[in-house]
Design a protein around this motif. Structure first.
Motif, PDB file in Angstrom:
ATOM      1  N   LYS A 145      -3.642  -9.792  -3.543  1.00 28.23           N
ATOM      2  CA  LYS A 145      -3.067  -8.456  -3.462  1.00 28.23           C
ATOM      3  C   LYS A 145      -4.088  -7.416  -2.994  1.00 28.23           C
ATOM      4  O   LYS A 145      -5.291  -7.637  -3.064  1.00 28.23           O
ATOM      5  CB  LYS A 145      -2.506  -8.040  -4.824  1.00 28.23           C
ATOM      6  CG  LYS A 145      -1.324  -8.872  -5.294  1.00 28.23           C
ATOM      7  CD  LYS A 145      -0.805  -8.349  -6.626  1.00 28.23           C
ATOM      8  CE  LYS A 145       0.360  -9.169  -7.136  1.00 28.23           C
ATOM      9  NZ  LYS A 145       0.845  -8.662  -8.453  1.00 28.23           N
ATOM     10  N   LYS A 146      -3.567  -6.290  -2.544  1.00 29.06           N
ATOM     11  CA  LYS A 146      -4.415  -5.194  -2.101  1.00 29.06           C
ATOM     12  C   LYS A 146      -4.822  -4.343  -3.294  1.00 29.06           C
ATOM     13  O   LYS A 146      -3.986  -3.923  -4.088  1.00 29.06           O
ATOM     14  CB  LYS A 146      -3.666  -4.335  -1.077  1.00 29.06           C
ATOM     15  CG  LYS A 146      -4.504  -3.239  -0.458  1.00 29.06           C
ATOM     16  CD  LYS A 146      -3.705  -2.503   0.607  1.00 29.06           C
ATOM     17  CE  LYS A 146      -4.552  -1.404   1.251  1.00 29.06           C
ATOM     18  NZ  LYS A 146      -3.794  -0.684   2.320  1.00 29.06           N
ATOM     19  N   HIS A 147      -6.115  -4.073  -3.430  1.00 29.62           N
ATOM     20  CA  HIS A 147      -6.617  -3.214  -4.487  1.00 29.62           C
ATOM     21  C   HIS A 147      -6.689  -1.775  -3.985  1.00 29.62           C
ATOM     22  O   HIS A 147      -6.743  -1.533  -2.783  1.00 29.62           O
ATOM     23  CB  HIS A 147      -8.009  -3.666  -4.926  1.00 29.62           C
ATOM     24  CG  HIS A 147      -8.035  -4.994  -5.592  1.00 29.62           C
ATOM     25  ND1 HIS A 147      -8.894  -5.298  -6.621  1.00 29.62           N
ATOM     26  CD2 HIS A 147      -7.314  -6.133  -5.380  1.00 29.62           C
ATOM     27  CE1 HIS A 147      -8.713  -6.553  -7.017  1.00 29.62           C
ATOM     28  NE2 HIS A 147      -7.748  -7.073  -6.264  1.00 29.62           N
ATOM     29  N   ALA A 148      -6.709  -0.837  -4.923  1.00 29.60           N
ATOM     30  CA  ALA A 148      -6.841   0.574  -4.567  1.00 29.60           C
ATOM     31  C   ALA A 148      -8.059   1.159  -5.271  1.00 29.60           C
ATOM     32  O   ALA A 148      -8.270   0.921  -6.469  1.00 29.60           O
ATOM     33  CB  ALA A 148      -5.588   1.351  -4.958  1.00 29.60           C
ATOM     34  N   VAL A 149      -8.875   1.907  -4.532  1.00 27.62           N
ATOM     35  CA  VAL A 149     -10.023   2.600  -5.108  1.00 27.62           C
ATOM     36  C   VAL A 149      -9.930   4.073  -4.729  1.00 27.62           C
ATOM     37  O   VAL A 149      -9.556   4.417  -3.602  1.00 27.62           O
ATOM     38  CB  VAL A 149     -11.361   1.992  -4.638  1.00 27.62           C
ATOM     39  CG1 VAL A 149     -11.574   0.616  -5.249  1.00 27.62           C
ATOM     40  CG2 VAL A 149     -11.443   1.902  -3.115  1.00 27.62           C
ATOM     41  N   ASN A 150     -10.270   4.928  -5.675  1.00 29.76           N
ATOM     42  CA  ASN A 150     -10.203   6.366  -5.455  1.00 29.76           C
ATOM     43  C   ASN A 150     -11.339   7.072  -6.173  1.00 29.76           C
ATOM     44  O   ASN A 150     -11.917   6.529  -7.129  1.00 29.76           O
ATOM     45  CB  ASN A 150      -8.858   6.926  -5.951  1.00 29.76           C
ATOM     46  CG  ASN A 150      -7.713   6.588  -5.017  1.00 29.76           C
ATOM     47  OD1 ASN A 150      -7.616   7.128  -3.919  1.00 29.76           O
ATOM     48  ND2 ASN A 150      -6.830   5.692  -5.457  1.00 29.76           N
TER      49      ASN A 150
END
Length: 220
Positions: A145-150
């Motif tokens: 899956k695609k991870h999200a970083v912010n």
């Protein structure tokens, strides 16, 4: 000036590099690795562009007229050879994920909105605050899956230069460890007015909350 220090990226960020007039000599070992981390800065119509090497050093490409990323400013890894002072021949460019910071919703809501899955910040030459960006090499567990970083600017009157890094793995918890690189534009931080200040970064690691500091000066 951060260059000619070799790194290996666990998720293949260099596998799909954009080659530009690259000398196709597979025996040249140095062509495989980045020479530097830069900001690719195109003109308004992308009729020309420069590479910002650090807060003060600007490099002019001699073998490319236009940025391969159009009018978008991005951070990138680059392999080049110097042809003259502040002039370079680009062998390849590989852009990295370049983002703005996101809204500060408050600590509790930030965790809900942006995730609180653990992640490690790698103490590496590409983990640096320069040219108005905070660039981070990070490490975590990956699957399909695609991870999200912010990044959230969440300082206060006591410490206005405080940011928090958030990671949402989207329930993608597997046993493969890999690295990534992301750059965040820090334009939402207060102007340092030419001074160098301490920028505090906080994140949730696999052993709990961690902090580190960077030397930071706003872009002129």
């Amino acid at each position: 000036m951060k260059k000619r220090t070799y790194i290996f990226l666990g998720i293949g960020l260099l596998a799909a590099t954009l080659t530009t007039s690259c000398e196709k000599d597979n025996t040249n070992y140095e062509l495989m690795y980045p020479s530097a981390l830069v900001t690719v800065k195109p003109s308004a119509d992308n009729s020309s562009f420069v590479l910002q090497l650090d807060d003060k050093t600007v490099l002019k490409p001699v073998n490319m007229d236009k940025s391969p990323y159009g009018t978008k400013e991005v951070r990138a890894l680059v392999n080049f050879r110097e042809t003259a002072p502040n002039e370079v021949h680009i062998n390849w460019l590989d852009s990295i994920l370049t983002k703005k910071t996101v809204a500060n919703l408050g600590a509790e809501e930030n965790s809900k909105a942006y995730g609180e899955d653990p992640i490690e910040i790698v103490n590496d030459w590409v983990t640096v605050a320069e040219d108005g960006y905070l660039t981070l090499r990070f490490r975590t567990y990956w699957g399909a899956k695609k991870h999200a970083v912010n990044l959230v600017c969440d300082g206060d009157d006591t410490n206005p230069y405080h940011v928090t890094f958030y990671h949402n793995a989207n329930q993608d918890f597997h046993d493969r460890i890999g690295d990534g690189i992301v750059a965040f534009r820090l334009s939402d931080l207060p102007d340092t007015e030419g001074k160098t200040v301490d920028l505090t970064l906080e994140w949730v690691s696999f052993s709990g909350k961690k902090k580190t500091t960077f030397k930071y000066c706003s872009r002129p």
